[in-house]
Design a protein around this motif. Structure first.
Motif, mmCIF file in Angstrom:
data_model
loop_
_atom_site.group_PDB
_atom_site.id
_atom_site.type_symbol
_atom_site.label_atom_id
_atom_site.label_comp_id
_atom_site.label_asym_id
_atom_site.label_seq_id
_atom_site.Cartn_x
_atom_site.Cartn_y
_atom_site.Cartn_z
ATOM 1 N N SER A 175 5.701 -0.131 -0.086
ATOM 2 C CA SER A 175 4.913 1.045 -0.466
ATOM 3 C C SER A 175 4.882 1.240 -1.977
ATOM 4 C CB SER A 175 5.470 2.302 0.215
ATOM 5 O OG SER A 175 6.828 2.501 -0.140
ATOM 6 N N ASP B 224 0.133 4.077 1.320
ATOM 7 C CA ASP B 224 -0.180 4.880 2.498
ATOM 8 C C ASP B 224 0.566 4.302 3.697
ATOM 9 O OD1 ASP B 224 -1.343 6.032 4.796
ATOM 10 O OD2 ASP B 224 -3.258 6.333 3.764
ATOM 11 N N ASP C 16 0.861 -1.185 0.000
ATOM 12 C CA ASP C 16 0.000 0.000 0.000
ATOM 13 C C ASP C 16 0.895 1.232 0.000
ATOM 14 O OD1 ASP C 16 -1.858 2.161 0.957
ATOM 15 O OD2 ASP C 16 -3.235 0.455 1.148
#
Length: 447
Positions: free
Chosen positions: A36, A14, A12
């Motif tokens: 990430s 975030d 992800d």
């Protein structure tokens, strides 16, 4: 609760999502990694053994249609066709997530997620992954999955294998008895693979690693609102094995109030979740295992007599490794081949002198101890010559040199396990610990 040995990958962009998901899942699984940048996924998968992937559906700024997730899911499946992938999606992308399920995703999680749902989804994915890996592991190696224990020269083990062949085709309850490390899990899985349920789930439940307050919720599931933090309906481990096989390990650990509930479930093949009156019909085959003396537990009123007779339709006593020494060379070579591949030390071999060392040791920890011995020895040897780090050598080379509590604790636990030949209950009693506390320390010291 004892952590399940599994490596989870979360992808992800975030950082807050990565942090919160990792912190939660780290409570239940031994290793959780984060990426990430999706471009690093394939390289990471090529270098690591992953059991499940949590994958975001959006990575590029300004593009929120979820197609990124579908693209990377297909890339992953090209490299690892059977690796379970759980997509993380926002509410507006549910329709796309359903499409992803049709294309091979194992599940999807809505953001912000419910922690129990996240755990349940990842846990089921890990169980699926394990089954897939067991079926495909070492397919290009001459020694096939678990063949090391299934091909035996021991007459006592051959008798067990003959009985397994006969009982596997039925739905009879099977009770596997034997010390820790004798291979009860491997044999339970073998029974499943020989049965007509082989294409259905095989769910392993280690009752020795569950804390008592989690027993009922984990095994039978619960209805939303059944207790504090029960934020949604949850199907337990037994229900998740519908049409397949449930392997209840360490059955001697089952609390008395749950023994009654399990007896009813086995007799009636019906299950009710916590906080729910509805009965759910089950089509499940049960296999049980323990290193406890259940007859003694029955005589001491620690285990229900009617449950004991219900679970041991067929009772198999698994021989200790010290009683099947003729299999030690095969086992040793199996583990050597396994770890040669893993640690890239392909020239190492077990010569006659090393085999003799293995055969002459009593192996109180049985096959599991032999496995760990070979792995440690291979790691600490150079690339040309294998030097066995035998358990007694390890103890002699590591005397108590100071009053460090952790050092003394590990040595005492090893001594107790050796004294009681791997019997967890007796070792725990000798150490003044509960079984669950001893399991946690064994995990800590990788025993």
């Amino acid at each position: 609760m004892r952590k399940k040995e599994a490596h989870i990958l979360i992808v992800d962009d975030d950082e807050d999502i990565l942090f919160s998901a990792r912190v939660w899942l780290k409570k239940f699984f031994t290793e959780v990694s984060c990426l990430s940048q999706p471009k690093n996924i394939l390289k990471f998968l090529a270098e690591q053994q992953i059991d499940a992937v949590l994958l975001d559906m959006n990575f590029r700024k300004g593009f929120e249609n979820g197609r990124d997730g579908l693209y990377w899911m297909q890339e992953i499946r090209t490299l690892e066709p059977q690796l379970p992938i759980i997509l993380m999606t926002a509410y507006g992308e549910v329709e796309l997530a359903v499409e992803a399920l049709k294309n091979g995703a194992s599940d999807f999680i809505l953001k912000p997620w419910n922690n129990e749902k996240l755990f349940a989804s990842v846990n089921l994915a890990v169980d699926i992954s394990r089954k897939n890996k067991k079926l495909n592991q070492w397919e290009n190696v001459s020694i096939k999955t678990n063949q090391y224990q299934l091909d035996t020269k021991s007459s006592s083990m051959q008798a067990v294998m003959d009985q397994i062949t006969k009982v596997a085709a039925t739905d009879a309850n099977v009770l596997l008895l034997g010390e820790n490390g004798t291979g009860k899990y491997v044999l339970a899985e073998h029974i499943h693979e020989l049965s007509e349920r082989k294409n259905q789930p095989f769910v392993h439940i280690d009752l020795g690693s569950l804390s008592e307050n989690l027993f009922e919720a984990e095994l039978f599931g619960y209805k939303k609102g059944a207790f504090t933090d029960a934020n949604q309906d949850y199907s337990g481990k037994i229900e998740n094995a519908q049409n397949g096989t449930v392997f209840l390990d360490e059955i001697g650990n089952l609390p008395s109030h749950l023994q009654t509930k399990l007896l009813s479930l086995i007799q009636n093949r019906k299950l009710s979740r916590l906080g729910e009156s509805k009965e759910r019909l089950l089509d499940i085959r049960f296999i049980f295992a323990t290193n406890e003396n259940l007859k003694k537990a029955v005589s001491e009123n620690r285990f229900r007599k009617d449950l004991y007779y219900r679970i041991n339709t067929v009772e198999l006593q698994i021989p200790n490794l010290r009683d099947r020494v003729e299999d030690i060379p095969t086992l040793g070579n199996y583990f050597l081949e396994k770890y040669k591949q893993k640690y890239h030390k392909t020239e190492l071999t077990l010569n006659e002198n090393l085999i003799e060392e293995l055969v002459n040791y009593s192996w109180p920890g049985n096959i599991r101890e032999l496995d760990h011995c070979i792995e440690r020895s291979l790691i600490l040897s150079n690339d040309k010559n294998l030097k066995l780090l035998m358990p007694q050598d390890e103890e002699a080379d590591n005397p108590i040199t100071n009053l460090n509590i952790e050092e003394m604790e590990e040595i005492l636990i090893k001594k107790a396990l050796k004294k009681h030949r791997g019997n967890i209950s007796l070792a725990a009693e000798d150490l003044g610990l509960s079984r669950a506390a001893l399991y946690r320390r064994m995990e800590k010291f990788e025993l």
